[in-house]
Scaffold this active site. Structure first.
Site, mmCIF file in Angstrom:
data_model
loop_
_atom_site.group_PDB
_atom_site.id
_atom_site.type_symbol
_atom_site.label_atom_id
_atom_site.label_comp_id
_atom_site.label_asym_id
_atom_site.label_seq_id
_atom_site.Cartn_x
_atom_site.Cartn_y
_atom_site.Cartn_z
ATOM 1 N N THR A 1 0.880 -1.151 0.000
ATOM 2 C CA THR A 1 0.000 0.000 0.000
ATOM 3 C C THR A 1 0.924 1.208 0.000
ATOM 4 O OG1 THR A 1 -1.646 -1.301 1.144
ATOM 5 C CG2 THR A 1 -1.765 1.072 1.494
ATOM 6 N N THR B 1 -3.811 1.649 -2.479
ATOM 7 C CA THR B 1 -3.240 0.298 -2.486
ATOM 8 C C THR B 1 -3.645 -0.510 -3.710
ATOM 9 O OG1 THR B 1 -3.040 -1.737 -1.184
ATOM 10 C CG2 THR B 1 -5.193 -0.700 -1.180
ATOM 11 N N ASN C 1 -3.187 -3.720 -2.883
ATOM 12 C CA ASN C 1 -3.151 -4.805 -1.910
ATOM 13 C C ASN C 1 -1.738 -5.349 -1.821
ATOM 14 O OD1 ASN C 1 -4.204 -6.242 0.162
ATOM 15 N ND2 ASN C 1 -4.976 -7.913 -1.092
ATOM 16 N N SER D 1 -10.865 -2.768 4.816
ATOM 17 C CA SER D 1 -9.486 -2.283 4.697
ATOM 18 C C SER D 1 -8.904 -2.002 6.072
ATOM 19 C CB SER D 1 -9.481 -0.999 3.874
ATOM 20 O OG SER D 1 -8.194 -0.428 3.848
ATOM 21 N N GLY E 1 1.163 -1.216 4.763
ATOM 22 C CA GLY E 1 1.490 -2.338 5.662
ATOM 23 C C GLY E 1 0.355 -3.293 5.961
#
Ligand code: GLY
Length: 574
Positions: free
Chosen positions: A386, A404, A406, A457, A478
């Site tokens: 991200t 992000t 992912n 999220s 992270g």
């Protein structure tokens, strides 16, 4: 601190300057995409941009210098990151923006990906009900409907400059290229096998000979996509040629996103998640991010305890913070998901009575257990890769954005002919109750897959006010470690009174209920490790946790910007 950034010798003999303005227009600052340095800390008085890449931070700063506000700079920085930081900067993913405007208004924009309309609860399970390996993490089948481009155009509501001016630097970087750093070259080389596996056509990220530091990365297809956005606005992405290329890629790779999914995607304005901690107003992201609520739960569970007396990185403070992390993440697994689809009991989970009760079984000096600590009981009143950027301008507009794909490089699928990577965000759903996703996070009904639903999220773009004025602008990448890293950064400053650099760069740790262990960074002190093990904790040493970008307003009004030393992140001020 200035750190020498690039150690390569260029094959060109002259310095090629890259213009940040519209073609032919004189600009306030030229950016050289072939020679640039990281800057880890800077202090200025007119504005600051901190992001994951020096060139993106420079683009953002140049927009501020050209009279843009913090929202303009955040848009231009995101677009630049989509070019120079392909592992996470994106137009093929999603994100969140939290802003506090100079007029006192606070806003939160949700441009998280959605599940395609054809998605269904068991889409990643085989006939026996087992998870099909990699279906939610690799290839077109793992992608949610991208939200970033809708978010950029929606946030134009608060911008001052025309979109063309904000996207031109990104177009220039894609068309003319930029020099890869050693880390970027290595990261791309590490992806070659999977890029070859999950793509039908060759992209700018694939090569037969390894990338090396100093190589120029030109992204011609991406430049064309960006130009379509420049010409046609959001329709340049969600309709026409780009949409056609995305749908073709879905057909080629067994994906789910349809032309209607793209047309129907909408970014959503949300009420920011806001609460007070020790007199500071914390403004963060609400559902579908768990970030704001987790931050609220963790901070409120420590608020009345003598954390500062225990000391930074002491076994006592780490234990206390670990136990609040455990409790908050147990609730995340049970109760949190897209609030438009599932009634998340936000008020109940954030109430002081509930949070005090959660800590009743906390025993100092003795490790808790995730078998004993289960999601809390509430009374319903019915009802990893991200990237983050922080920006502030001279009027006091503060913007925190986390976006992000992912995983690093997302699904590893590049839209053929359009030049950008697609996300693998579908893995953030709970594909099967109790089965861990790539971050080891578990979930259930609240975060089950449903058509058009947003996956839960952890992104936590956060602004802190002191005396009703911006004080901190922060966030980090992270995965599930994001809320705990933001939590620790805030505590490091507010409670432990560390400097901004110490708060950002100091050792981080993470507990997320399951697995029942404390993840620690290598630089974690030996004496604290030993004491925690003696209390009964299992420690798991891992590589770096997060990369925090922090802006802090100093008492004299000047702006301190700090970029995390864990990455190539860079701070720019003027
Ligand atoms: N994909 C990481 C997150 O949204 O939390």
């Amino acid at each position: 601190m200035h750190m020498r950034y690039l150690s390569f010798i260029l094959l060109v003999s002259c310095i090629c300057l890259f213009s940040c303005g519209a073609p032919g227009e004189e600009t306030k600052q030229d950016i050289d995409p072939f020679h640039y340095e990281q800057q880890k800390k800077a202090v200025g008085s007119n504005g600051a941009v901190v992001s994951a890449h020096p060139l993106a931070s420079k683009v953002g700063l140049s927009i501020l210098k050209q009279g843009g506000n913090a929202v303009d700079a955040a848009i231009a920085t995101q677009l630049a990151l989509a070019v120079v930081y392909p592992e996470a900067g994106n137009i093929g993913g999603g994100g969140f923006m939290v802003a506090r405007l100079s007029n006192g208004e606070t806003v939160a924009l949700d441009y998280r990906e959605t599940a395609p309309a054809s998605a269904h609860r068991d889409m990643y399970l085989d006939e026996q009900g087992n998870i099909i390996p990699k279906k939610s993490t690799r290839g077109a089948s793992s992608s949610g409907v991208p939200g970033t481009v809708a978010g950029l155009f929606e946030s134009m509501k608060y911008a001052k400059l025309p979109f063309e001016k904000l996207i031109d630097p990104a177009i220039g970087l894609a068309e003319k290229g930029f020099a890869l750093s050693e880390r970027e070259a290595r990261a791309l080389n590490n992806q070659q096998e999977e890029l070859n596996q999950y793509n039908t056509a060759r992209s700018a990220f694939q090569r037969d000979i390894p990338f090396k530091a100093g190589d120029t990365l030109i992204q011609a297809d991406l430049a064309l996509t960006l130009k379509r956005m420049r010409e046609n606005g959001r329709a340049g992405f969600y309709d026409g040629e780009t949409a056609r290329l995305i749908v073709d890629q879905m057909k080629a790779g067994g994906g789910y996103i349809s032309a209607d999914d793209l047309k129907n995607y909408e970014a959503k304005w949300r009420d920011p998640f806001q609460f007070v901690y020790k007199g500071y107003t914390i403004i963060s992201m609400p559902m579908p991010s768990s970030g704001g609520l987790l931050l609220n739960q963790m901070l409120k569970m420590i608020e009345d305890r003598p954390l500062a007396d225990h000391g930074f990185l002491s076994p006592e403070s780490i234990q206390l913070m670990t136990e609040v992390e455990r409790r908050a993440y147990a609730d995340r697994a049970q109760y949190m998901g897209d609030g438009d689809f599932y009634k998340v009991p936000v008020k109940e989970l954030a109430s002081s009575e509930y949070l005090q009760g959660r800590m009743k079984d906390y025993v100092p000096g003795k490790a808790g257990s995730s078998i004993v600590t289960q999601p809390g009981r509430i009374q319903r009143k019915e009802s990893e890769e991200t990237t983050h950027l922080s920006v502030i301008d001279k009027e006091g507009n503060a913007v925190a954005v986390t976006t992000t794909l992912n995983d690093s490089y997302g699904s590893r699928t590049v839209v053929a002919g359009a030049g950008f990577l697609l996300n693998d965000e579908m893995d953030d759903f709970s594909a099967k109750p109790g089965a861990p996703n790539m971050f080891g996070a578990v979930g259930g009904e609240a975060n089950a897959i449903a058509p058009n639903k947003r996956m839960l999220s952890s992104m936590t773009p956060t602004i802190v006010l002191k005396d009703n004025k911006p004080y901190l602008v922060t966030g980090t990448p992270g995965g599930t470690t994001i809320p705990t890293s933001v939590f620790q950064t805030l505590v490091n400053i507010i409670d432990f009174k560390l400097s901004a650099e110490e708060a950002v760069n100091g050792p981080k740790f993470h507990h997320q209920w399951l697995p029942d262990r404390i993840d620690i960074e290598k630089k974690f002190p030996d004496s604290t490790r030993a004491a925690l093990e003696k209390m009964g904790y299992t420690l798991f040493e891992r590589n770096s946790i997060g990369r925090v970008e922090l802006i802090r307003i100093l008492p004299d009004g000047s702006i301190e910007a700090v970029a995390d030393i864990r990455g190539e992140d860079s701070a720019e001020v003027f």
